[in-house]
Scaffold this motif. Sequence first.
Motif, PDB file in Angstrom:
ATOM      1  N   LEU A  51       0.833  -1.206   0.000  1.00 26.88           N
ATOM      2  CA  LEU A  51       0.000   0.000   0.000  1.00 26.88           C
ATOM      3  C   LEU A  51       0.865   1.252   0.000  1.00 26.88           C
ATOM      4  N   GLY A  52       1.926   1.234   0.803  1.00 23.51           N
ATOM      5  CA  GLY A  52       2.841   2.368   0.822  1.00 23.51           C
ATOM      6  C   GLY A  52       3.500   2.579  -0.522  1.00 23.51           C
ATOM      7  N   GLY A  53       3.923   1.484  -1.171  1.00 25.25           N
ATOM      8  CA  GLY A  53       4.514   1.595  -2.496  1.00 25.25           C
ATOM      9  C   GLY A  53       3.533   2.163  -3.514  1.00 25.25           C
ATOM     10  N   PHE A  54       2.281   1.717  -3.423  1.00 26.06           N
ATOM     11  CA  PHE A  54       1.227   2.233  -4.303  1.00 26.06           C
ATOM     12  C   PHE A  54       1.053   3.745  -4.110  1.00 26.06           C
ATOM     13  N   LEU A  55       1.004   4.183  -2.853  1.00 24.27           N
ATOM     14  CA  LEU A  55       0.795   5.602  -2.563  1.00 24.27           C
ATOM     15  C   LEU A  55       1.990   6.452  -2.977  1.00 24.27           C
ATOM     16  N   PRO A  71      -1.176   0.466 -10.941  1.00 28.89           N
ATOM     17  CA  PRO A  71      -2.164  -0.572 -11.270  1.00 28.89           C
ATOM     18  C   PRO A  71      -1.687  -1.976 -10.923  1.00 28.89           C
ATOM     19  N   ALA A  72      -0.406  -2.246 -11.117  1.00 37.23           N
ATOM     20  CA  ALA A  72       0.104  -3.583 -10.824  1.00 37.23           C
ATOM     21  C   ALA A  72       0.032  -3.880  -9.330  1.00 37.23           C
ATOM     22  N   ILE A  73       0.444  -2.927  -8.522  1.00 35.63           N
ATOM     23  CA  ILE A  73       0.389  -3.146  -7.075  1.00 35.63           C
ATOM     24  C   ILE A  73      -1.052  -3.279  -6.609  1.00 35.63           C
ATOM     25  N   PHE A  74      -1.929  -2.483  -7.184  1.00 32.95           N
ATOM     26  CA  PHE A  74      -3.345  -2.551  -6.793  1.00 32.95           C
ATOM     27  C   PHE A  74      -3.912  -3.941  -7.069  1.00 32.95           C
ATOM     28  N   LEU A 106      -5.464  -9.274  -5.005  1.00 36.82           N
ATOM     29  CA  LEU A 106      -5.394 -10.735  -5.074  1.00 36.82           C
ATOM     30  C   LEU A 106      -4.900 -11.319  -3.752  1.00 36.82           C
ATOM     31  N   GLY A 107      -3.909 -10.661  -3.172  1.00 32.86           N
ATOM     32  CA  GLY A 107      -3.379 -11.144  -1.902  1.00 32.86           C
ATOM     33  C   GLY A 107      -4.393 -11.074  -0.781  1.00 32.86           C
TER      34      GLY A 107
END
Length: 450
Positions: A381-385, A424-427, A432-433
């Motif tokens: 989530l941090g990486g996404f943000l 988008p990839a991290i989301f 999925l996780g």
Amino acid sequence: MAVTPTGTHAHWSSRFAFIMAAVGSAVGLGNLWRFPFMTGQNGGSAFVLIYIGCVILFALPVLMAEIAIGRHAQQSAISSTRKMALEAGKSGNWSIVGWVCTAAGFLILTTYSVIAGQVMAFSVAGFAGGFGTDEGATMFYNGQGIQLFWHVLFMGLTVGIVAQGLKGGIERVATLLMPLFFVVLLGLTIYSLVNGHAAEAVAYLFRPDFSAVSGQTFVQALGQAFFSVSVASAIMITYGSYLSKDANIGSSSLTIASADTLVALVAGLMIFPIVFMVGIDPGEGLGLIFSALPAVFADMPAGNIIGGSFFALALIAAVTSSISLLEGVVAFVDEHANFGRAQTAVLVGFFAFMIGAGAVYSPEFGGNFVDWLSGSLLLPLGGFLVAVFAGWVIPKALLRDELSHTGKGLFEFFHFAVRWIVPPAIFVILALGLDAQFNNGAIGAMLGLS
């Protein structure tokens, strides 16, 4: 009303000091402990390839963004993201990026210290001849009281280093320990390749077998990439804030990510030849490090010295990583309070110790749940943000100015990645996780609800 930071940041004395500290942060138990057993649990070399892809496509762009954010704002992760958002004419609530990353780093530290305490105990056990006894190294780590003792000892060491400040503590330790780390790693790897099943280990690590790959493999590879490279945990924003303006962020980021990935692969070449030589299942998880290997060392010539050196190597990696995890939180508190650095380090370290102590007495909640919350939820989530913040909130011209020493090709890849690849990839992977964890009841089990 926002609180104005009262603290000031020092700066690294040299690029070498920054690289050693950043590589020391990235090269931790994630390489020597987590990477080998996750590789074993996810089909060996197929996981390695996916992991390398996650480092290049996701972790490297986020790493560059974090260092750039920190250097521009010259503050902690929370204050830096707020400052840059306001400069861009956006809401100060974008500081949520820094809050999520700081929370992830703090929670990682709480259980990291418990595991690192066990590493410290096993290192002492090896050099003291414990691997040759019937009980082996476990007698040095048997019982919750003894586990708590080692947890206290390691957290105290971490707090003591951070309390000394950037140059007197973090920089001095990193520049002394990291060269020693590489020497010991190289020596142990050569020993393992010469005396173990080198060919089998090389095939296991580098011959792809995608039949074992599932959606969860990508989730774990992404989490491992972020965990190992030390992004999305406030570390690199904080370390970037101590970086001089003439440093090349692009080349420094490539050096950090490359060194971290190389150490992870070399760690596999250090561990797996011995593992295959004695017929241990490489997917044993923590048992591979703390149960299987000590028994192997006990039967080897000079096994106590080799085993003690192996765990000493892991201890060096743990120390250089733990001080960066603590520094990310201490930097923020130090900006907004007048406790003094030493008192701040003690205070933050105490709270981290208490949560870690909960992991000692309640491994299912304190260990498994906190590890899942930090590694599988907050880090992605941090990486996404961070990616959204760097790609869509911070003006491209500002980033280009901060990355002025970076070549045009690398910069364009970086900016395209943080806008269109990473979020988008991290989301999708994060969704999925979470779906897998809820559907198989893992989260409920961690919380004691099933």
